[in-house]
Each structure stands twice: as C-alpha cells, then as structure tokens.
Design a protein around this motif. Structure first.
Motif, short mmCIF file in Angstrom:
data_model
loop_
_atom_site.label_atom_id
_atom_site.label_comp_id
_atom_site.label_asym_id
_atom_site.label_seq_id
_atom_site.Cartn_x
_atom_site.Cartn_y
_atom_site.Cartn_z
N GLY A 65 -0.97 -0.42 -7.00
CA GLY A 65 -1.99 -1.41 -6.68
C GLY A 65 -1.63 -2.82 -7.09
O GLY A 65 -2.46 -3.72 -7.04
N ASN A 68 0.80 -1.21 0.00
CA ASN A 68 0.00 0.00 0.00
C ASN A 68 0.84 1.27 0.00
O ASN A 68 0.50 2.25 0.64
N SER A 69 1.94 1.23 -0.73
CA SER A 69 2.67 2.47 -0.96
C SER A 69 2.37 2.92 -2.38
O SER A 69 1.92 2.13 -3.20
N SER A 70 2.60 4.16 -2.64
CA SER A 70 2.38 4.59 -4.01
C SER A 70 3.58 5.42 -4.47
O SER A 70 4.36 5.94 -3.66
#
Lengths: 647, 312, 214
Positions: free
Chosen positions: B170, B142-144
């Motif tokens: 994602g 859940n990093s972007s």
C-alpha cells in the motif's frame, strides 16, 4: 643549430651593465616599489571595491532580498581582491604596458637584495624558493586542520566541535591539501631545478611562472576566505545539490579552485614549454633526466585537465550569482554534470600529485645506489602512459552513483590498466636497487619509504577499482586511507626526499642529518600507524567525513588519532630542522654533497643568475654511475677555476 | 634463494589469509550479494599478498645486503645494469596479465552469480530473475508481495534521514527498514534534496541517492540478521548522524510486520504523495526562494532580479 | 661576473636562445590552443549533457531562442577578427607591414564591437538564466565568451602595437621581415596569434550552430 663542444672563446657582451638607478622602480629595494606590502594594500582595496560594486549592482535583486545573501558582492569582492593582489605585486605591469607598446624590451634584472623574495621575480630560482615557503604554508595550515579532525574523532559521541564546524574543517582540510599537493613538487622543485637539469639559462615564460606563484598565494587567501564567509560543507569534491544549497562559503571554494586552477595552468604551461624548447644542445629525449620526464608528464596534465576544473567552478559560480541552473535538476540542469566535470579533472589531478613523486624517486635512486637507472625508457613510458590513461578513468569515482552503470566494466578496465604503467615505476626502482651499494642517507630513506607506502596505496587502489569490492569500500575510510597512502605516503615523502636532497643546492646549507633522521623515523612510523588502521576502520563500515561513528570503532580511531598527533610532532621536528639548519646553525654545503652526476650539481653554487656561464653541451646519458671511464654528462664549456675555455 | 623464499612465503601467506582472514572480510555473508562481494575481495587479497610480500622482501634485501656498509666492489654500470630484457618483458607481461585477469574477473563478478549490490542507475543492465517484473508491477501501486517473490523497497533519503516505502504494501512509509529472509530485494534509491548514499553494509548494497533519479540496487537475502544503514556520501552538516538499523526477518515475521505497519500507518499513508520512483519537492522550498517560482513568461529581468536599486 | 651585468653570451649561444624563444612562442601558442580546447570542450560537453539529460523536461522551452541578430553579429565579429588577422599576416609576409597594422587596428575595433555586443546581449535575453538548461548554457557561454573576446582582442592589439614598435625601433626598410631578433620573435608571435584566432572562429561557429541551428 647546435653548439659544438669546441666553442670559440671570444665572447660578446650580454645585457649591458645597468646601474641601480636604471632598474625599473618596481624592482628597487625600499618601500617605493612593488612588493608584498603593496600587494596586501591593493588586495584589500580590491576587496573593498569589489564588495561595494557587488552591493551597488545587486542589493535590490529579489533573491538577494529573499535570502539576505548577496553572492554577487561576495564573489566580486574576492575576485577584485585577487586582481588587486596581482596588480600590487606587479604581475600585471607587463601585460598592461604591452597594450600601449611600452613593455620593457629586456627582462628586468633582479636586484641582489633579500627583498627580492617578496617581489614579482623573473628568476626561476627565486620563484622556486618562494614556492617552498608557499607550499609549506599550505601544508602546515592544512595539517593543523587535520589535527582538528583527528581530535574530534577521538570519541564517537563526545564532540569537540559542533557538527557544523567539524564538516567545515574537514572540507577546508581536504581542499587546502589538494590545492597544495598539485604544486608541492612542480612549484618549488620543478621551477627551481628543471632549467638547471636541462641546461637552460632561463624559463620560457618567466612572467607566467612568477604569475603562477603569486596567484597561488592569492588562491590561499580565497580558500581561507571561505571560513569567515561561513565555510562550506561539501568536502573537497563539492558535489552539486549540496553546493547549490551551501552558503556563501561555497564561493570561496569555487572561486578558490578557479584561481588556483589558473595558477596550475600557468605553471604547467611554462614548465612544459620550457622542457620542450630550452633543452641544452645534445639533450635528446633519450637523455633527459627522469625527473624532467615526470615534470613534463605532470605539466601536460596540469595544462590540459585544469581548464575543465576551471569551467566547472565557473559554472558553479554562475549558479551562485546570476541564477543559472547548471547543477540544478529541477531547472533543467544536472547534478551529475558537476560530478563528471569535476572528476574529469579530478582524476588526472591525482596523477598530477603522484607523477612528480615517481620522478624524484627515479632521480635520486641512481645517486644513492651508485648504479645507472634501470630501464630508463620504461620509466619514461610509464609516466607518459599514466598521464595519457588518467584521462580515461574518471568515472571510477562514480561506480555507485547510478551514472552510466553500463560503463562500469570499461572504467574498471581502464583503471586497472593504469596500474601497468604505475608498476613500471616499481620495475625501475627495484631494478636499480638490485645488487647496488645503497648509501642510506636521508633522501634515500625517504625514497625507500615512498616505495613502501605507495605499494600499499597502489594495491588498495586495485581493490577500489574493482566494482564489487567498491560496493563495500566506496565512500568509506578505506578510500581515505588509500589516497593518503598515495598522496601523503608517496608525494609528501618524495617532497621531503627532494627537499633534503636539493636544499643544499638551493640555499648552500646542509640539512642536519641527525634531526633529519628523527624527522624521518617519526614521520614514517606515525604515518603508517595513522593511516594503516584506517583501512580497517573503513572495512568495518565507517564512512568518510563523519563526526559520529560506531562505538566499537573507538579503539581504532583513537589509535589513529594519537598516531596522527605524533605525526604532527614529526612535522614540528621538520620545521625545527629547517629553522636550525637554515638559520640558527647553518653548515655550509659542499658543492656536490651526494656525488651526483646530475647537471644541477655541476654549475656554480650559489647558482649564478644565468645558471650556467656557458650553455652546457650534453655529451651522454644522465645516469652513468658505476662506469669510471664514462664521459662527463655535460661539457660546461668552462674549465674549473677559470672563466675561459681553453681546451 | 630470493624467489624460493618468496614463493614459499606467498603460498603460506595466501593460505593463511584465505583460511583465517577470508571468512571475516567485509561485508560478511548475510546476503548472497555480500557473500559474492566478499569472495571478490578475497580473490583480490590472494593477488595482493604475493605482490606485497615480493616488494617488501626486495626492499628488505636491498636494505640488508645491497648496502654500502656491506662493502664489496662497486656496482658495475653499463648496459647490463641498465637493461635486462628478461626482467622487463616478464614484469610487463605478468603485470598486464594480472591486471587484465582482474578486470575480467571483476566484470564477471559484477553480473554473474548474485551481482555486486551496487547502484545500477534507473535502467539496470543486470537484474536478478523476476526483479524487473516485480518492479513494474509495484510501480502501478496495486501489487502485493507474496512469499518467494522479489520485494520492492523504496529508499528515500533526505537531510538527514532515510525513510522507506513499501509499494507492495500500500505504499506505506516507515523510518524502519525490515526485509524478509531468502528473498530477492529490489532497492529503489532516490533523494529529496542533495546526494546521499544508501549503504547497507551487511547486505553488500551501496547506491547513491540522487534527487530526481531512481537508482536501483539488488540483493538476495539468506538467513536472518541485522544490518546498519549509513549515508556514505557527504550530505551536509549531519552527514555523520545519518544512520539507522535494519533487520532481516523470517518471511512470516516480515509479512506480519509489514501488514501491521501498513494498517497502523494507513491514516498517514493517504496524505503521502502517490507512489512514484522520484519525487520533486519544490526547488524553492529549502533554498529560501533562490530561483523565481514558476517559469516566468514573458521574461522580465526586474521580476527575476527585482529592481536594481534597493527599495526605499 | 656580477649579478648586474648578466652573463657573457657568445653569438652562437645567443642564436641558440633565440631559437628556443621562437620555439617557445610556437609551442606555447599551440599549447594555449590546447588549453582552450579543453575549456571549450567542457562547455560543449555541458551543452550536450544537459540537452540529452533533459532534467525535468526543461532542456529548452519550445520556441525559446536567444537574440538572433545580435548572436550573429557577435559571430561575424569573431570571424572578422580571425579573417583580418590572417589577412594581415599574409600581407605582412608579402612585405606590406602597413596593411598588417591597418588590419590589426580594424580587428581590434571589430573585437571591441563584438565585446560590446556580447555584453549587451546579456541584457536582452528573453528568458531568465535559470529557466532551463538552454538558458543557463547560453548565459554561461556568453559570459565565458566575454573572456575569449578580451583575449582575442588583446592579442591582436598587442601584436599590432608591437608591429609599430618594431618599425619605430629598428627603422630601415621592412624591418619586421629582417633577421633582427625582435622581428623574428614578432613574426612567431603573429603566427601563433593567427592560429589562435582561427581556432576561436571555428569554436564560435560551433557554438552558433549549437544555440541557433540545433
């Protein structure tokens, strides 16, 4: 214990004279004995029996029924074929008779009959000639496969073969050539000439020597049995998950390497022990010819590195048959394990192929330059240094594999270090040529070509060993060009030099110089035209073993392919020369056509069964060219034209 | 005369090679990594050229002048012809020096500047700034990605194609590889079946794809351009057909492409296994049930091998 | 000089060749140990490689062990063969050739017994070969060791038979300790054989430790 140069003339009887009827039935001429024919029959029977046995044992196994593939039957069939072949040729007579204590006390005396070349012969000269035929068989079949590979690569998109067939041809070509190259000099020339050069009358273990040849031929059958079994898609490296996945052809590969490996161990064992123990009196370590040094270094690699390959193949076979999981990650094995075992053998193996070539170059240079070998000790040190270092470089094949990345600097260092002793060979070669009077006869031309080609192979090796450059060149045509330059450009040219140089001694017939020159120039030119473009093909991004490539590389690939076909023609010229000079129009060779001082030329021609009438005594070092007053290399104990020594 | 000629030719050869060949040597200069590999290659060339020229000249000299046809007195043997201390010591000294220098230089080039782009295994000893942090964050799923930060790309090889997962977007999976310019890229290379090799030629990246192992390689892109990805480790029948093309896009173009692909693929992404560094497909899937499924306990040979005689 | 009669050999040369032959048996025996060292070392490497890699956490399922009693039996057989070979050689040197023959036949029997156990253990393992690294390793070593036991037994059996043959053919008092060629070669062979058996005993102990103690 030494034999003085002044030997008594009284002579005791050696082996008693045996009438033919006393010769063991296995060696008699005629059908009722052991020869190639019985080997074929027994091999066939062994195959059938092994197949039946495997089916009897395993046809109900779950995996056999699931996969429809009885690997146990296939393995046992090939294994029993090898066993039957060895039984049929008579390789196992002695060890089996030994169990009951009835082995012959004296060595069997060979019959002077042409059929001895088709038998289990204890004469190292017969074995040497058998090996010549054997390695040429390997070489020509492997070469045909190479032609097929190049034919497919003529076009980037149009396919001569299916992808499946193509990859099997590539794999078979690689494997066959690697197997051949391990024996191409040690087998024919090593077995024939090492005893002659060290003044020995026999090999230390003639049965092991003959065994090594016959199991070598069995290996040929096993590796080609892979084709009817469906071939194997792994290349000669046989990397593991693909190996596990592959069909029964893989058995031919794994068992083939185990069988050939056994032969390699046997031949290295015998030759190494012979060199250590059977040197003639006076032949100290400072005096043995440089070719013998190279064979000794090779023999030590053959005996010590090959067991690792044997075990690697053995474990792979177990994965294939009894469902162990050595190379299967998901079952607690490791695919990396194969890569480590294989290359731990595989890198010394590269030097098994290179060293005898250096030896031949060093041996022939003084003869044709008429100068002593420059820096003899450096050359011996170079060969032994290469042999030793070669055990410490194997992971340079795995720079990008993710195995031990922190070891990359170390393996880069060891790999580059190995170019120091390799460079010694150049020091020796160039130093010997310095201000010489070179006679450009055929063997010398091949030696010069070796120095030319191997230089390119060696320099590109440094590129490959450098990890950042390796990122670009690993797994591409650059590697392919590099090792063809070292193995074919080095070893095969050396083999040709050796053949042209020594065949007159082996057969008493000269090779035709004119056809030979055609052979040399076509081979040299088209070899370079074939493989030099491949460096660029690789640098431009074409990986190895592909059947499709970028269309902008078609020009270079076509150039290489057409050159390769012409290179194939040069081998036809060679085959023609061989046939012409040996059978069609033989010209009797003089006793010492090259004016060599080497011991192998001093004995009678054809070489008598015991090589030397008296064991020679070595008086000095081997390369005393350019010294008119120098003593002869060896005292043969026999006055010329007389049978007794009356000094 | 020989040495003077050699020195002149070597210098000229080196200059010619450096000026005219050097800029075109592989793998080009699309990324910092490729550029540094190219520099390394050219340095080696600088050493190779004099060596090749020297030995070839010597061979030519031998053929031309030290030839039996030239006549002259026979060479004199003896100690002088056998050994020459100066020649031997300087040969060994010079080759040793060159070799040790090159090994040292190679080690330096491996880590300094922009690295080599080679596969460094699951636990890299060297990595560019920020790469490890980005990787650790990406593993959580859940990093972007933000412009200027390292991009994590997972390369999944299988027989016979490459697919790419973008954990910072994602975890979508694509058969297309695009990467942003002026960015540190972290490639996490793994395989589902046999050993493949992810070779992005113009990026100067090569890393074996091993089943069950996460092989990490880094590069740092410069401008935009396109590159080809080929499999460089024999992986079976269609090894030759295992290639695709990728693009280095400008950062905003990449951002657009990745976001839109993430959205477009969302329906598929949710059926993918959760993002992970390695994946274990069933060992029996492709092999046709070679090994017995599961861990047989208690073990019975008949369950492993079946009955010894064929079922009637 | 006809091809059939062989060449004429002076006594000096005969002595020289005998030395070479004895030397060959000596160095051949050591080199054979070298070959075996590399083969065994690659098995040991395999063991520790799989153990340290522990792929898929499947090096060894907890509590899983190969048949203990039979494993020890094989080990004891190997040690016994090595011990008997060594003992036989000592007695031989002390002039008791009969002891060598007895020890040799006993060792042959023990070796065959070990061979039987080694084959039988394969039918008794409580895991399937590909269950994990340990099981693969155990099966692989067991099959390899069948070959080793065959070589051990073959070598001691053939020297024993050779001892009997030396006594039969040479006759006289203590022929195997004589200067006769056949006797000298025989003694060299025995020496090499004893070293090999000792080496295998050490290797077997190593593998015993690897499979049962570690």
């Amino acid at each position: 214990m030494t034999i003085s140069a002044e030997r008594p003339v009284d002579v005791v009887a050696g082996a008693p004279s045996l009438p033919v009827s006393k010769v063991s039935w296995t060696q008699r001429p005629g059908w009722v004995s052991q020869h190639l024919g019985t080997a074929v029959v027994m091999g066939f029977l062994g195959y059938v029996f092994g197949h039946w046995l495997g089916n009897y044992i395993a046809s109900g196994y779950t995996y056999v029924q699931n996969t429809g593939q009885n690997n146990i039957a296939d393995t046992l069939a090939l294994a029993f074929m090898v066993l039957g072949w060895l039984l049929g040729i008579g390789a196992l007579n002695y060890p089996l008779l030994k169990i009951v204590g009835r082995e012959p006390a004296e060595e069997e005396i060979p019959i002077k009959h042409w059929s001895r070349f088709f038998r289990f012969s204890l004469d190292h000269k017969v074995v040497g000639l058998q090996y010549v035929v054997g390695v040429l068989l390997f070489m020509f079949t492997g070469g045909l496969l190479a032609m097929a590979v190049r034919a497919e690569l003529l076009s980037p998109t149009f396919h001569l073969f299916s992808a499946d067939t193509y990859i099997k041809i590539v794999s078979e070509h690689g494997t066959v050539m690697m197997m051949m190259a391990t024996s191409i000099i040690v087998g024919p020339l090593g077995n024939y000439f090492v005893p002659l050069m060290i003044g020995a009358r026999r090999m230390a273990f003639p049965r092991i020597e003959a065994f090594s040849f016959w199991i070598f031929t069995a290996g040929y059958m096993v590796i080609f049995a892979a084709l009817p079994y469906g071939g194997f898609p792994t290349g000669w490296t046989g990397y593991a998950p693909l190996q596990t996945q592959a069909g029964p052809g893989m058995i031919g590969y794994l068992l083939g390497f185990a069988v050939i490996g056994t032969g390699m161990i046997a031949s290295g064992f015998n030759i190494g022990v012979t060199i250590i123990n059977y040197r003639a009196p006076g032949l100290t370590w400072n005096r043995i010819p440089v070719f013998v040094w190279s064979i000794l270094a090779t023999a030590s690699l053959l005996t010590l590195a090959t067991p690792v390959l044997f075990v690697g193949g053995f474990l792979g076979l177990l994965d294939k048959t009894v469902q162990t999981a050595f190379y299967v990650n998901e079952h607690g094995g490791s695919a990396y394990l194969w890569q480590n075992l294989f290359w731990f053998f595989g890198h010394p193996e590269v030097y098994i192929m290179a060293l005898p070539g250096f030896g031949i170059a060093g041996e022939l240079l003084p003869v044709f330059t008429r100068k002593p070998l420059f820096a003899y000790k450096v050359s011996a040190a170079g060969m032994m240094g290469v042999a030793l270092l070669s055990f410490f470089v194997w992971q340079h094949h795995l720079f990008q594999s993710g195995i031990n990345p922190d070891m990359r600097p170390l393996f880069m260092l060891t790999t580059e270090l190995i170019s120091i002793p390799t460079g010694f060979i150049y020091l020796v070669g160039l130093g010997t040529m310095y201000k010489a009077k070179i006679r450009f006869r055929l063997p010398m031309m091949f030696v010069m070509a070796l120095f030319f080609n191997f230089l390119i192979g060696g320099v590109t090796g440094v590129f490959l060993s450098d990890v950042p450059v390796n990122v670009t060149v690993h797994g591409g045509f650059f590697v392919l060009a590099h090792f063809h330059y070292t193995i074919m450009g080095g070893l095969l040219f050396a083999f040709m030099a050796g053949l042209y140089y020594w065949l007159p001694k082996m057969t008493g017939r000269m090779m035709n110089e004119k056809i030979g020159k055609w052979h040399f120039w076509t081979m040299f030119i088209f070899f370079n035209l074939t493989f030099f473009p491949m460096f660029f093909i690789g640098l431009l991004g074409q990986p190895r073993r592909v059947f499709e490539y970028a269309s902008n590389l078609q020009g270079l690939n076509d150039f290489a392919s057409i050159s390769a076909f012409l290179l194939g023609v040069s081998f036809i010229i060679f085959a023609f020369n061989l046939a012409w000079s040996m059978w069609i129009n033989p010209v009797k060779a003089p006793a010492n056509p090259w004016d060599s001082l080497g011991l192998e030329w001093q004995t009678a021609s054809p070489v008598p069964h015991d090589n030397f009438e008296r064991i020679p005594v070595i008086m000095t070092d081997p390369y005393r060219y350019g010294e008119p007053d120098a003593p002869a290399f060896a005292d043969l104990g026999v006055a010329v034209g007389s049978n007794s020594h009356e000094a | 005369m020989f040495w003077t000629a050699w020195a002149i030719l070597s210098v000229v050869g080196d200059i010619v090679v450096w000026v005219f060949v050097g800029p075109h040597t592989p793998p080009g200069a699309l990324t910092e990594t490729a550029k540094s590999d190219q520099f390394d290659f050219n340095v080696l060339l600088m050493f190779a050229v004099p060596v090749l020229i020297g030995v070839w000249m010597w061979l030519a000299f031998a053929i031309r002048f030290w030839n039996v046809k030239r006549g002259g007195p026979d060479p004199v043997g003896g100690e002088a012809a056998r050994n020459n201390k100066v020649a031997q010591v300087s040969w060994i000294g010079i080759t040793s020096f060159v070799v040790l220098f090159l090994a040292g230089f190679g080690t330096w080039a491996l880590v300094v500047d922009h690295g080599s782009g080679g596969g460094e295994g699951p636990n890299p000893v060297w990595s560019p700034a920020g790469a490890v942090k980005a990787e650790t964050a990406a593993a959580t799923g859940n990093s972007s990605w933000k412009v200027g930060e390292p991009l994590v790309v997972q390369v999944i090889a299988q027989q016979w194609r490459f697919t790419y997962r973008y954990p910072q977007f994602g975890g979508f999976e694509s058969q297309q590889i695009n990467i942003p310019a002026h960015t540190t890229i972290v490639f996490n290379v793994t395989s589902l079946d046999v050993i493949h090799d992810f070779w992005a030629y113009q990026l100067g990246v090569k890393a074996d794809a091993n089943p069950g192992i996460n092989n990490v390689a880094y590069t740092e892109t410069k401008g935009t351009g396109s590159f080809v990805v080929r499999c460089a480790e024999l992986c079976g029948i269609w090894h030759g057909g295992m290639f695709n093309y990728g693009k280095v896009l400008s950062q905003s173009a990449f951002q657009n492409w990745a976001s839109s692909t993430e959205a477009a693929n969302a329906q598929n992404t949710k059926f993918l296994p959760a993002f992970s560094w390695t994946y274990y497909p069933s060992a029996n899937g492709a092999g046709g049930g070679y090994y017995p499924a599961g861990n047989l306990t208690p073990y019975s040979p008949s369950e492993t091998y079946g009955s010894a005689t064929p079922a009637s | 000089m006809s091809e059939l009669t062989g060449s004429r050999i002076s006594p000096e040369e005969r002595e020289y060749e005998l030395r070479a032959q004895i030397g060959s048996i000596w160095s051949g025996g050591r080199l054979f140990i070298g070959i075996y060292t590399f083969a065994i070392a690659s098995l040991v490497f395999t063991y520790f490689y799989l153990r340290s890699t522990n792929s898929a956490s499947l090096w060894r399922t907890p509590g899983e062990t190969a048949p203990v009693a039979m494993g020890y039996a094989i080990w004891i057989c190997t040690l016994l063969v090595a011990f008997l070979a060594n003992y036989g050689r000592r007695r031989l040197r002390a002039g008791f050739a009969q002891d060598f023959v007895v020890a040799g036949w006993t060792a042959t029997g023990v070796g065959l017994l070990g061979l039987f156990f080694q084959i039988y253990i394969l039918t008794q393992v409580p895991f399937y070969p590909g269950a994990n690294g340990y099981s693969s390793m155990f099966i692989g070593y067991s099959i390899f060791n069948i070959g080793t036991l065959v070589v051990m037994t073959y070598w001691i059996e053939t020297t024993t038979v050779r001892a009997m043959r030396v006594r039969r053919e040479l006759g006289g008092d203590k022929p195997e300790l004589s200067k006769h060629e056949m006797a000298q070669l025989f003694r060299a062979d025995v020496a090499s054989m004893v070293y090999f058996q000792g080496f295998i005993a050490v290797a077997a102990t190593l593998f015993l430790a690897m499979f049962y103690w570690m």
